[in-house]
Design a protein around this motif. Sequence first.
Motif, PDB file in Angstrom:
ATOM      1  N   GLU A  69       0.830  -1.220   0.000  1.00 34.64           N
ATOM      2  CA  GLU A  69       0.000   0.000   0.000  1.00 34.64           C
ATOM      3  C   GLU A  69       0.857   1.260   0.000  1.00 34.64           C
ATOM      4  OE1 GLU A  69      -2.495  -0.539   3.419  1.00 34.64           O
ATOM      5  OE2 GLU A  69      -3.711  -2.087   2.436  1.00 34.64           O
ATOM      6  N   VAL A  70       1.892   1.275   0.832  1.00 34.32           N
ATOM      7  CA  VAL A  70       2.770   2.447   0.895  1.00 34.32           C
ATOM      8  C   VAL A  70       3.538   2.606  -0.420  1.00 34.32           C
ATOM      9  CG1 VAL A  70       4.803   3.438   2.032  1.00 34.32           C
ATOM     10  CG2 VAL A  70       2.963   2.426   3.400  1.00 34.32           C
ATOM     11  N   LYS A  72       2.667   1.665  -3.368  1.00 34.45           N
ATOM     12  CA  LYS A  72       1.749   2.131  -4.398  1.00 34.45           C
ATOM     13  C   LYS A  72       1.458   3.624  -4.240  1.00 34.45           C
ATOM     14  CE  LYS A  72      -2.698   1.112  -6.521  1.00 34.45           C
ATOM     15  NZ  LYS A  72      -3.868   0.236  -6.528  1.00 34.45           N
ATOM     16  N   SER A  73       1.177   4.062  -3.034  1.00 36.25           N
ATOM     17  CA  SER A  73       0.815   5.468  -2.819  1.00 36.25           C
ATOM     18  C   SER A  73       2.013   6.401  -2.981  1.00 36.25           C
ATOM     19  CB  SER A  73       0.170   5.667  -1.448  1.00 36.25           C
ATOM     20  OG  SER A  73       1.115   5.508  -0.420  1.00 36.25           O
ATOM     21  N   GLU A  74       3.204   5.919  -2.653  1.00 32.61           N
ATOM     22  CA  GLU A  74       4.406   6.761  -2.729  1.00 32.61           C
ATOM     23  C   GLU A  74       5.191   6.543  -4.027  1.00 32.61           C
ATOM     24  OE1 GLU A  74       5.046   9.188  -0.559  1.00 32.61           O
ATOM     25  OE2 GLU A  74       3.207   8.602   0.484  1.00 32.61           O
ATOM     26  N   LYS A  75       4.689   5.655  -4.872  1.00 37.84           N
ATOM     27  CA  LYS A  75       5.301   5.354  -6.172  1.00 37.84           C
ATOM     28  C   LYS A  75       6.724   4.786  -6.042  1.00 37.84           C
ATOM     29  CE  LYS A  75       2.494   8.643  -8.731  1.00 37.84           C
ATOM     30  NZ  LYS A  75       1.482   7.728  -9.106  1.00 37.84           N
TER      31      LYS A  75
END
Length: 103
Positions: A69-70, A72-75
Amino acid sequence: KRQYDLWWNAHAALNQSAAHYASQRAEDGAFSDLTPLIMMGDSITESFLGTGMGEPRQRTEGIPTLLSEVAKSEKFHPLILAISGDQTQHLLYRLQHGELVSS
């Protein structure tokens, strides 16, 4: 003997993961929008894989999902190269024997 065998099996699996990661990064345009994130270490870092000595561990439940999740959100494009119980000399050996593929 069992821990010794587990370590070598985990090392071999991480070598394969590193090679796969390098080939993904080398593909034309693949993952180019994501920042590479390589994490090396011991049991704390291996928790991001959901394992300990390469085997699933109850104590790591939910940690791989959190990393996903991190990332994905932080690329980020993460690669975890960790084995429980490793010390500095073990990590240096792993670096010199296949886990950190030059790209």
